[in-house]
Design an enzyme around this catalytic site. Structure first.
Site, PDB file in Angstrom:
ATOM      1  N   ASN A  87       0.829  -1.208   0.000  1.00  0.00           N
ATOM      2  CA  ASN A  87       0.000   0.000   0.000  1.00  0.00           C
ATOM      3  C   ASN A  87       0.859   1.252   0.000  1.00  0.00           C
ATOM      4  O   ASN A  87       1.941   1.291   0.590  1.00  0.00           O
ATOM      5  CB  ASN A  87      -0.925   0.002   1.211  1.00  0.00           C
ATOM      6  N   HIS A 104       5.797  -0.333  -2.763  1.00  0.00           N
ATOM      7  CA  HIS A 104       5.355   0.399  -3.956  1.00  0.00           C
ATOM      8  C   HIS A 104       5.331   1.921  -3.752  1.00  0.00           C
ATOM      9  O   HIS A 104       4.665   2.629  -4.494  1.00  0.00           O
ATOM     10  CB  HIS A 104       3.972  -0.109  -4.395  1.00  0.00           C
ATOM     11  N   GLY A 170      -5.165  -9.201   2.956  1.00  0.00           N
ATOM     12  CA  GLY A 170      -5.836  -8.350   1.973  1.00  0.00           C
ATOM     13  C   GLY A 170      -5.071  -8.092   0.697  1.00  0.00           C
ATOM     14  O   GLY A 170      -4.992  -6.951   0.246  1.00  0.00           O
ATOM     15  N   THR A 171      -4.534  -9.148   0.128  1.00  0.00           N
ATOM     16  CA  THR A 171      -3.872  -8.976  -1.175  1.00  0.00           C
ATOM     17  C   THR A 171      -4.277 -10.105  -2.110  1.00  0.00           C
ATOM     18  O   THR A 171      -4.413 -11.248  -1.686  1.00  0.00           O
ATOM     19  CB  THR A 171      -2.331  -8.899  -1.046  1.00  0.00           C
TER      20      THR A 171
END
Ligand code: NAD
Length: 230
Positions: A87, A104, A170-171
Site C-alpha cells: 500500500n 510500492h 488483503g492482497t
C-alpha cells in the site's frame, strides 16, 4: 522475541474507505493503469498523473486506520514486527506500527526527477506541475509505477526469511515481485492469509486461510498470538 512479518495489500485499507485495486466503482476503474501509473504515462501526460494521485492522496488523508492496523501495531508489545506493505497509504504508521517497508512507494511523499535520493513529504493533498526539487527539477509522486524496479524487494526478502509468523492480509497476490515473497518464508514459520475472498486455494504455500475481513480477522489472530505464544 519471535519475529512476525506482515505482507499487507489494498484489502487491509478497504474498511478505512480506501478502495482496493479491483473493487468495482474504485478510482482505478475510472482510469486505465497505463494512463496514470507507468513511466510512459508520466512522460506523455504528467498533469493527468499528478491529478490522479492528488485525488488518491486526498482520500488517504481523510481516511483513518481501522481495527486491523491498530491490532498489528499492538503486536509490537510482544513480538518484533515488520510490516511489508504494497500500500502507498500511511495507515500502518498512523496506527503506530514502527517498522513499515513500502514496496510500492508512499503517496504522501514526492521525489526529484533528477536525483531519486531527494524525497520530500507533501504538505496537503496536492503535487502540481511547477513543484520543483532543490535542483530545480519537477517533482513526481514517490510511487513505484508498473514497469519500474521495486528497490525495497531485497530488504523485504531478507525480512521474510527471518519470519516465525508470516501474516498475509488483503492482497490478491497478483502483483509481482511482491506476491513472490511468500516463497521466502521459512518452512517452520506459521503462515496465515486473512482475506474474505482469497485468490488462492486452501493449503497452497502452507497458508492457513482466514476467510474474514481484515477488521475482524486480524484482531482475532493477534489476540490468539498474544495469548498463546507470549
Ligand atoms: P488487490 O486489489 O489486487 O486485492 C485486494 C485484496 O483484498 C483482494 O484479495 C480482496 O479479496 C481483499 N479484500 C477486500 N476487502 C478486504 C477486507 N475488508 N479485508 C481483507 N481483505 C480484503 O490489491 P493488492 O493485492 O494490494 O495489489 C494491487 C496493487 O494496488 C498494489 O500494488 C497496491 O500498491 C495498489 N493499491 C494500493 C492501495 C492503498 O495504498 N491503500 C489501494 C489500492 C491499490
Amino acid at each position: 522475541m519471535k519475529r512476525v512479518v506482515v505482507l499487507s495489500g489494498a484489502g487491509i485499507s478497504a474498511e478505512s474507505g480506501i478502495k482496493t485495486f479491483r473493487d468495482s466503482g474504485g478510482l482505478w476503474e475510472e482510469y486505465k493503469i497505463e494512463d496514470v501509473a507507468t513511466p510512459k504515462a508520466w512522460k506523455d501526460n504528467p498533469g493527468l498523473v499528478l491529478n490522479f494521485y492528488n485525488q488518491r492522496r486526498k482520500q488517504v488523508i481523510e481516511a483513518s486506520p481501522n481495527a486491523a492496523h491498530w491490532a498489528l501495531a499492538s503486536l509490537e508489545d510482544s513480538f518484533i514486527v515488520d510490516v511489508i506493505t504494497q500500500n502507498i497509504d500511511d495507515l500502518h504508521e498512523r496506527a503506530g506500527s514502527t517498522q513499515v517497508l513500502h514496496l510500492h512507494g508512499e503517496i504522501r511523499k514526492s521525489r526529484s526527477t533528477k536525483d531519486e535520493s531527494l524525497i520530500y513529504p507533501i504538505e496537503g493533498s496536492h503535487l502540481d506541475i511547477g513543484d520543483f526539487c532543490k535542483l530545480g527539477s519537477q517533482l513526481r509522486p514517490h510511487i513505484v509505477w508498473f514497469g519500474e524496479d521495486v528497490p525495497a524487494m531485497e530488504e523485504a526478502i531478507a525480512l521474510t526469511m527471518q519470519a516465525d509468523y508470516f501474516l498475509v492480509i488483503g492482497t490478491s497476490l497478483a502483483v509481482y515481485p511482491a506476491a513472490g515473497l511468500i516463497a521466502y518464508a521459512p518452512a517452520y514459520a506459521e503462515k496465515f492469509l486473512i482475506d474474505p475472498h482469497p485468490s488462492i486455494p486452501a493449503g497452497e504455500n502452507d497458508l492457513t486461510i482466514i476467510r474474514k475481513p481484515a477488521g475482524i480477522g486480524v484482531p482475532e489472530i493477534v489476540t490468539l498470538m498474544m495469548n498463546s505464544y507470549v
